[in-house]
Design a protein around this motif. Structure first.
Motif, mmCIF file in Angstrom:
data_model
loop_
_atom_site.group_PDB
_atom_site.id
_atom_site.type_symbol
_atom_site.label_atom_id
_atom_site.label_comp_id
_atom_site.label_asym_id
_atom_site.label_seq_id
_atom_site.Cartn_x
_atom_site.Cartn_y
_atom_site.Cartn_z
ATOM 1 N N ASN A 289 0.841 -1.193 0.000
ATOM 2 C CA ASN A 289 0.000 0.000 0.000
ATOM 3 C C ASN A 289 0.878 1.245 0.000
ATOM 4 N N SER A 290 0.690 2.099 -1.009
ATOM 5 C CA SER A 290 1.540 3.282 -1.161
ATOM 6 C C SER A 290 1.151 4.420 -0.235
ATOM 7 N N SER A 291 0.045 4.289 0.504
ATOM 8 C CA SER A 291 -0.413 5.368 1.375
ATOM 9 C C SER A 291 0.331 5.416 2.706
ATOM 10 N N GLY A 292 1.185 4.416 2.980
ATOM 11 C CA GLY A 292 1.899 4.378 4.250
ATOM 12 C C GLY A 292 1.097 3.790 5.385
ATOM 13 N N ALA A 293 0.025 3.066 5.058
ATOM 14 C CA ALA A 293 -0.854 2.524 6.097
ATOM 15 C C ALA A 293 -0.117 1.560 7.021
ATOM 16 N N LEU A 294 0.723 0.684 6.462
ATOM 17 C CA LEU A 294 1.423 -0.299 7.293
ATOM 18 C C LEU A 294 2.271 0.404 8.354
ATOM 19 N N ALA A 295 3.029 1.424 7.942
ATOM 20 C CA ALA A 295 3.873 2.151 8.896
ATOM 21 C C ALA A 295 3.026 2.862 9.947
ATOM 22 N N LEU A 296 1.891 3.402 9.537
ATOM 23 C CA LEU A 296 0.992 4.074 10.482
ATOM 24 C C LEU A 296 0.537 3.108 11.564
ATOM 25 N N TYR A 297 0.086 1.940 11.155
ATOM 26 C CA TYR A 297 -0.430 0.972 12.119
ATOM 27 C C TYR A 297 0.680 0.495 13.057
ATOM 28 N N GLU A 298 1.869 0.286 12.511
ATOM 29 C CA GLU A 298 2.981 -0.170 13.347
ATOM 30 C C GLU A 298 3.383 0.901 14.356
ATOM 31 N N ARG A 299 3.307 2.184 13.960
ATOM 32 C CA ARG A 299 3.626 3.262 14.898
ATOM 33 C C ARG A 299 2.675 3.281 16.086
ATOM 34 N N HIS A 300 1.479 2.760 15.877
ATOM 35 C CA HIS A 300 0.478 2.734 16.941
ATOM 36 C C HIS A 300 0.430 1.388 17.659
ATOM 37 N N GLY A 301 1.501 0.637 17.563
ATOM 38 C CA GLY A 301 1.647 -0.566 18.373
ATOM 39 C C GLY A 301 1.081 -1.831 17.787
ATOM 40 N N MET A 302 0.647 -1.802 16.528
ATOM 41 C CA MET A 302 0.125 -3.013 15.912
ATOM 42 C C MET A 302 1.285 -3.834 15.343
ATOM 43 N N ALA A 303 1.220 -5.141 15.527
ATOM 44 C CA ALA A 303 2.308 -6.024 15.108
ATOM 45 C C ALA A 303 1.749 -7.219 14.350
ATOM 46 N N LEU A 304 2.619 -7.870 13.604
ATOM 47 C CA LEU A 304 2.213 -8.976 12.743
ATOM 48 C C LEU A 304 1.636 -10.130 13.557
ATOM 49 N N ASP A 305 0.430 -10.554 13.189
ATOM 50 C CA ASP A 305 -0.187 -11.755 13.737
ATOM 51 C C ASP A 305 0.031 -12.919 12.781
ATOM 52 N N HIS A 306 -0.325 -12.742 11.512
ATOM 53 C CA HIS A 306 -0.017 -13.710 10.464
ATOM 54 C C HIS A 306 -0.135 -13.007 9.116
ATOM 55 N N ALA A 307 0.292 -13.673 8.067
ATOM 56 C CA ALA A 307 0.298 -13.078 6.734
ATOM 57 C C ALA A 307 -0.500 -13.936 5.763
ATOM 58 N N VAL A 308 -1.057 -13.271 4.762
ATOM 59 C CA VAL A 308 -1.902 -13.920 3.746
ATOM 60 C C VAL A 308 -1.437 -13.439 2.377
ATOM 61 N N ASP A 309 -1.341 -14.367 1.449
ATOM 62 C CA ASP A 309 -0.989 -14.014 0.072
ATOM 63 C C ASP A 309 -2.208 -14.096 -0.839
ATOM 64 N N THR A 310 -2.284 -13.181 -1.797
ATOM 65 C CA THR A 310 -3.222 -13.316 -2.907
ATOM 66 C C THR A 310 -2.544 -14.143 -3.988
ATOM 67 N N TRP A 311 -3.162 -15.252 -4.355
ATOM 68 C CA TRP A 311 -2.669 -16.102 -5.443
ATOM 69 C C TRP A 311 -3.537 -15.866 -6.673
ATOM 70 N N GLU A 312 -2.903 -15.912 -7.824
ATOM 71 C CA GLU A 312 -3.606 -15.612 -9.076
ATOM 72 C C GLU A 312 -3.367 -16.719 -10.099
ATOM 73 N N LEU A 313 -4.405 -17.038 -10.842
ATOM 74 C CA LEU A 313 -4.326 -17.932 -11.982
ATOM 75 C C LEU A 313 -5.024 -17.264 -13.153
ATOM 76 N N ILE A 314 -4.366 -17.225 -14.284
ATOM 77 C CA ILE A 314 -4.975 -16.692 -15.503
ATOM 78 C C ILE A 314 -5.254 -17.866 -16.432
ATOM 79 N N ARG A 315 -6.514 -18.034 -16.775
ATOM 80 C CA ARG A 315 -6.921 -19.201 -17.563
ATOM 81 C C ARG A 315 -7.736 -18.749 -18.761
ATOM 82 N N PRO A 316 -7.358 -19.148 -19.985
ATOM 83 C CA PRO A 316 -8.184 -18.831 -21.160
ATOM 84 C C PRO A 316 -9.536 -19.513 -21.031
ATOM 85 N N VAL A 317 -10.560 -18.889 -21.614
ATOM 86 C CA VAL A 317 -11.890 -19.489 -21.548
ATOM 87 C C VAL A 317 -12.205 -20.217 -22.839
#
Length: 317
Positions: A289-317
């Motif tokens: 996120n280019s808005s700096g949201a991650l840094a904002l949240y971390e400055r306020h004491g929020m820390a990593l609980d777990h991480a999630v990835d977006t996976w993508e598949l491109i399939r012709p129809v």
């Protein structure tokens, strides 16, 4: 890829119904325990997914059984009415043949829905924990690739320390129990998130379906009004997760950024949920996120609980 409708030996597949919400919830919580160490899915959340008007349960959902035991669940829905098709896929570990069979069914149906939209390909997106029950090499072999990472951040709350903050000069908050304010919150979210990854415009009615608006507690959604600017930001939260209060969205319009609104809304959520008796609060954030949201949240004491990835598949129809 040739798709067989015949499941592997010993396994059966059928479409989900609304009556399956509790069983699906139990499966997802079993997977939650394996992936993040706690059960964090509520039956009402699953029921809302199954009731979503953009899901045709008979053709867009699948339950995978080993004997009488539910071991897998998949669902897809089409918000774009174009290329993008969203997918859920959960299977207990050790059942790779069943997991791959569900992918066969999901991918074929996604191509069918994209073709019905008049496009030449289906672009499937799916969220997976970074340490999932799914066999990732097998997923990559099918052509799926991770394209984005999200962090789930969390922070402990303390009723004595996390009190409601004083508002910046000229800023007032109001909740969204009024229908007009709900519509305004929707408009603010649409505008403030328009440039974000994976954003798709949603009508007010579609947005209500997405967030299970019939069940939402609108006293936990707030609009920030800035003197001389107007309604400039929105905070959407909900209190139905077993493990923590949850911040669904903090959206600030471009013209109001740099004035501390994001910090104020975040601390408002901390104070409100601490007063409700919650001892923990969380949110999800796009790490790119280019808005700096991650840094904002971390400055306020929020820390990593777990991480999630977006996976993508491109399939012709």
């Amino acid at each position: 890829m040739t798709t067989s409708s015949i499941p592997p030996s010993g396994l059966t597949v059928r479409a989900a119904t609304l009556d399956d919400a509790d069983a699906v919830c139990a499966l997802l919580n079993e997977i939650d325990l394996l992936e993040i160490g706690r059960a964090d899915t509520e039956p009402a959340e699953v029921l809302a997914d199954l009731k979503h008007p953009e899901v045709d349960l008979e053709r867009d959902s699948w339950l995978l059984f080993e004997g009488e035991r539910l071991i897998g669940y998949a669902r897809l829905w089409d918000e774009s009415h174009g290329e993008r098709i969203d997918v859920d896929h959960y299977v207990l570990p050790g059942r790779l043949d069943g997991a791959l069979h569900l992918f066969d069914l999901v991918e074929a149906r996604a191509a069918e829905r994209a073709a019905g939209n008049g496009v030449a390909r289906a672009v499937l997106h799916m969220y997976l924990n970074t340490a999932p029950t799914m066999d990732l090499p097998a997923l990559r072999t099918r052509g799926w690739m991770p394209v984005r990472r999200y962090h789930v951040l969390a922070r402990p709350l303390d009723a004595a320390a996390d009190r409601a903050p004083e508002a910046p000069a000229g800023v007032t908050l109001r909740d969204c129990r009024d229908e007009g304010d709900r519509r305004r919150a929707h408009a603010l979210l649409q505008e403030s998130f328009a440039e974000h990854f994976d954003f798709r415009p949603r009508t007010y009615r579609q947005w209500l379906d997405d967030i299970d608006g019939e069940r939402a507690d609108w006293s936990l959604v707030w609009i920030a009004h800035v003197e001389g600017v107007g309604d400039a930001a929105v905070l959407r939260t909900h209190d139905d997760r077993p493990s923590m209060g949850w911040i669904g969205n903090i959206g600030v319009l471009d013209k109001a950024r740099g004035q501390g609104l994001g910090s104020h809304l975040l601390r408002h959520a901390f104070g409100h949920y601490a007063a409700l008796g919650r001892d923990r609060i969380g949110l999800g954030v796009d790490t790119d996120n280019s808005s700096g949201a991650l840094a904002l949240y971390e400055r306020h004491g929020m820390a990593l609980d777990h991480a999630v990835d977006t996976w993508e598949l491109i399939r012709p129809v």
